[in-house]
Design a protein around this motif. Structure first.
Motif, short mmCIF file in Angstrom:
data_model
loop_
_atom_site.label_atom_id
_atom_site.label_comp_id
_atom_site.label_asym_id
_atom_site.label_seq_id
_atom_site.Cartn_x
_atom_site.Cartn_y
_atom_site.Cartn_z
N MET A 1 77.71 15.95 63.62
CA MET A 1 78.41 16.16 64.98
C MET A 1 79.30 15.13 64.89
SD MET A 1 76.55 16.53 68.68
CE MET A 1 76.00 14.60 68.65
N THR A 2 80.32 15.24 65.43
CA THR A 2 81.68 14.43 66.05
C THR A 2 81.52 14.40 67.23
OG1 THR A 2 82.67 14.82 63.94
CG2 THR A 2 83.89 13.61 65.62
N SER A 3 81.83 13.13 67.96
CA SER A 3 81.86 13.02 69.39
C SER A 3 82.42 11.95 69.72
CB SER A 3 80.23 12.70 70.02
OG SER A 3 80.16 12.48 71.27
N THR A 4 83.14 11.70 71.06
CA THR A 4 83.81 10.88 71.73
C THR A 4 82.83 9.74 72.66
OG1 THR A 4 84.27 12.20 73.68
CG2 THR A 4 85.91 12.35 71.88
N GLY A 5 81.67 10.07 72.55
CA GLY A 5 80.61 9.18 73.28
C GLY A 5 80.10 7.98 72.73
N PHE A 6 80.67 7.32 71.75
CA PHE A 6 80.24 6.35 70.89
C PHE A 6 81.39 5.23 70.88
CE2 PHE A 6 78.19 10.22 69.55
CZ PHE A 6 76.77 9.58 69.45
N ASP A 7 81.89 4.87 71.90
CA ASP A 7 82.76 3.61 72.10
C ASP A 7 81.98 2.46 72.43
OD1 ASP A 7 85.04 5.23 71.97
OD2 ASP A 7 85.35 5.51 74.26
N SER A 8 82.32 1.41 71.91
CA SER A 8 81.88 0.33 72.26
C SER A 8 82.16 -0.23 73.83
CB SER A 8 82.09 -0.98 71.36
OG SER A 8 83.50 -1.38 71.39
N TRP A 9 81.79 -1.12 74.22
CA TRP A 9 81.99 -1.55 75.73
C TRP A 9 83.56 -2.22 76.03
CZ3 TRP A 9 79.70 0.57 79.72
CH2 TRP A 9 79.84 0.30 80.82
N GLY A 10 83.80 -2.48 74.67
CA GLY A 10 85.30 -3.04 75.00
C GLY A 10 86.46 -2.24 74.95
N ARG A 11 86.06 -0.87 74.30
CA ARG A 11 86.87 0.13 74.51
C ARG A 11 88.20 -0.29 73.54
NH1 ARG A 11 88.93 2.00 78.74
NH2 ARG A 11 88.42 4.45 78.35
N ILE A 12 88.30 -1.27 72.75
CA ILE A 12 89.36 -1.41 71.99
C ILE A 12 89.65 -0.45 71.08
CG2 ILE A 12 90.16 -2.97 70.28
CD1 ILE A 12 90.16 -4.23 72.87
N ASP A 13 88.77 -0.05 70.19
CA ASP A 13 89.05 1.39 69.14
C ASP A 13 88.40 2.25 69.65
OD1 ASP A 13 89.50 2.47 67.02
OD2 ASP A 13 88.30 1.38 65.66
N ARG A 14 88.82 3.19 70.06
CA ARG A 14 88.52 4.65 70.72
C ARG A 14 88.67 5.63 69.88
NH1 ARG A 14 89.68 6.19 76.45
NH2 ARG A 14 87.56 7.06 76.30
N ARG A 15 87.68 6.47 69.48
CA ARG A 15 88.02 7.56 68.49
C ARG A 15 86.90 8.35 68.62
NH1 ARG A 15 88.75 4.84 62.74
NH2 ARG A 15 90.01 3.41 64.10
N ALA A 16 86.92 9.66 67.96
CA ALA A 16 85.86 10.35 67.82
C ALA A 16 85.02 9.81 66.43
CB ALA A 16 86.05 11.69 67.68
N GLY A 35 75.78 2.35 52.64
CA GLY A 35 76.70 2.32 53.94
C GLY A 35 76.89 3.30 54.58
N ALA A 36 76.18 4.37 54.66
CA ALA A 36 76.37 5.87 55.17
C ALA A 36 76.03 5.82 56.71
CB ALA A 36 75.60 6.85 54.30
N PHE A 37 75.34 4.99 57.25
CA PHE A 37 74.72 5.01 58.48
C PHE A 37 74.80 3.76 59.25
CE2 PHE A 37 72.72 8.56 56.19
CZ PHE A 37 72.79 9.68 56.92
N LEU A 38 74.56 3.94 60.47
CA LEU A 38 74.22 2.74 61.45
C LEU A 38 73.56 3.20 62.72
CD1 LEU A 38 74.80 -0.51 61.76
CD2 LEU A 38 76.66 0.33 63.26
N PRO A 39 72.52 2.61 63.28
CA PRO A 39 71.83 2.86 64.58
C PRO A 39 72.79 2.48 65.55
CG PRO A 39 70.39 1.53 62.89
CD PRO A 39 71.67 1.36 61.97
N PHE A 40 72.91 3.54 66.70
CA PHE A 40 73.67 3.17 67.76
C PHE A 40 72.78 3.49 69.06
CE2 PHE A 40 76.27 4.50 71.09
CZ PHE A 40 77.44 3.76 71.04
N GLY A 41 72.87 2.27 70.06
CA GLY A 41 72.09 2.45 71.17
C GLY A 41 72.56 3.11 72.17
N ASN A 42 73.04 2.25 73.23
CA ASN A 42 73.79 2.57 74.42
C ASN A 42 75.06 2.11 74.83
OD1 ASN A 42 73.37 4.56 76.24
ND2 ASN A 42 72.94 2.81 78.03
N GLY A 43 75.84 1.62 73.56
CA GLY A 43 77.01 1.33 73.39
C GLY A 43 77.78 0.18 74.34
N ARG A 44 76.60 -0.79 74.52
CA ARG A 44 76.96 -2.10 75.39
C ARG A 44 77.30 -3.21 74.55
NH1 ARG A 44 76.67 1.90 78.55
NH2 ARG A 44 76.45 1.47 80.80
#
Length: 440
Positions: A1-16, A35-44
């Protein structure tokens, strides 16, 4: 799945970005490329430690169960995606509180572990990782490991502050802290100079559970170094505030076309914030969300920095250098034409975390944030890095989006130990940019 809801809190590099659920990852992990994965929490996290743009993010925040809570001992077990706010909702009615909480309750518990977050009471309680009783870790080779200070100990302490690189955290057992009330008896002490702050902080920290100072970074001339020290302790059981105050009502729906937190607006804000506290010491009881997580009252407040996002710079440096280095850092940013909205100064204690890459260490930590002005901002941040490194300090990796590999190497000389224990399926943009760019 590709989504735009995975920005970091700094919003420097915004992309899907591509993502998978934890369930999908469990089915894919055995065939995962390096290197195919990385856990993502709540983007803080502010920078690129939560991103893997050449791979897929594992959306840990979808698993949100409280697995068990013992109101006798204060031990809570929960899924990795449970937020700290959810833990507080469960614990506060039983007169328990998080022993360590960062400046937002919106982080997941696994994110708090992976970054070994600290709060306003490091001098008293250390970091979040010190209070983790155990965790369950899924490695890409299929191993599901119970990790604790006595079981799989090496991997346990690599996972604390390991930035998600040791595997997928499935659950966490956390020891909470018994309190008479969640709310805080706050001691607001206004000071006119940094010398005044450094002259009293040792005594204040010894007398109170919590201690943090707000600094007017833009103050110049005779006003340089002015600020407010906010010390606190949990109020007694007679506190009449409701345990769970009303939720936030404000939110920033979209990013404005320009930075609203600029020099002009922040000068006015700083003047009001400083003047609202009376001279000397003011004591009052405040609600816990306002003391610990004031900006959680405004949804998406990071959008106020405009479409280019923000950089946050957090450093730690030895106590002996702090009275000299702190004003130099503030002045360097001011002369570069950069205004910091969140300028926070506090003293770390001597309690050791155990986490291989834990950021806190004895000394003082200064946090600054700046609207992204492109190359000029990057030049300023590099200058701040150099000043901190020269003093023997370090830069916080989970607040970072641009430090050099050399700065990272100096800040965290044990990073190769984490690399030895890294799950081969896990990597981040940050790790590739820093550790993997250095000699092995």
């Amino acid at each position: 799945m590709t989504s735009t809801g995975f920005d970091s809190w700094g919003r420097i590099d915004r992309r899907a970005r591509q993502s998978v659920s934890p369930d999908a990852y469990e089915n894919l992990r055995e065939s995962a490329a390096p290197g195919a994965f990385l856990p993502f929490g709540n983007g803080r996290s502010y920078g690129d430690s939560c991103h893997n743009d050449q791979g897929k993010l594992i959306e840990s925040r979808v698993r949100t169960r409280i697995l068990g809570f013992d109101p006798g001992t204060g031990i809570i077990a929960c899924d990795a995606g449970v937020t700290l706010h959810s833990i507080l909702e469960t614990a506060i009615p039983h007169r328990f509180f998080l022993p360590v909480t960062p400046g937002t309750a919106s982080v997941t518990v696994a994110g708090a572990v992976a970054n070994d977050v600290h709060g306003k009471n490091h001098h008293a309680r250390g970091t979040f990782g010190r209070h983790v009783r155990g965790l369950t870790l899924l490695r890409s080779n299929g191993e599901m490991l119970a990790c604790s200070p006595v079981e799989n100990r090496e991997l346990f302490y690599a996972t604390i502050a390991g930035m998600g690189l040791t595997g997928l955290i499935l659950s966490v057992d956390l020891q909470l802290m018994k309190v008479p009330s969640a709310h805080i008896q706050q001691h607001a002490i206004r000071f006119d100079t940094l010398a005044d702050y450094f002259g009293m902080v040792e005594t204040v920290d010894a007398e109170h559970e919590y201690s943090v100072a707000w600094i007017d970074q833009l103050a110049a001339g005779k006003r340089v170094g002015r600020g407010v020290l906010l010390a606190g302790d949990h109020a007694d059981a007679s506190c009449e505030f409701p345990d769970m105050p009303r939720a936030r009502r404000l939110s920033v729906p979209i990013a404005p076309p320009f930075n609203l937190l600029n020099t002009m607006t922040l000068k006015a804000f700083n003047e009001l914030y400083f003047r609202k506290e009376k001279r000397g010491e003011t004591v009052k009881t405040v609600k816990w969300p306002g003391y610990f997580h004031p900006l959680d009252a405004i949804g998406n407040w990071n959008r106020l920095y405009g479409p280019k996002g923000l950089y946050q710079h957090q450093s730690v440096y030895p106590s002996a250098d702090a009275p000299y280095l702190t004003p130099r850092l503030l002045e360097t940013a001011r002369k570069a034409g950069h205004a910091s909205f969140l300028t926070v100064l506090k003293k770390f204690g001597s309690q050791q975390s155990g986490g291989l890459l834990s950021f806190p260490r004895p000394g003082f930590t200064l946090t600054l944030d700046f609207a992204n002005q492109g190359e000029e901002t990057l030049k300023l941040l590099n200058r701040l890095d150099a000043m901190v490194v020269e003093a023997g300090g370090a830069i916080n990796p989970y607040k970072d989006a641009r430090m050099s590999p050399q700065t990272f190497d100096f800040s965290f000389p044990r990073w190769r130990e984490l690399e030895e224990l890294r799950d081969p399926a896990m990597v981040s943009n940050f790790w590739k940019r820093t550790a993997l760019s250095l000699p092995g």
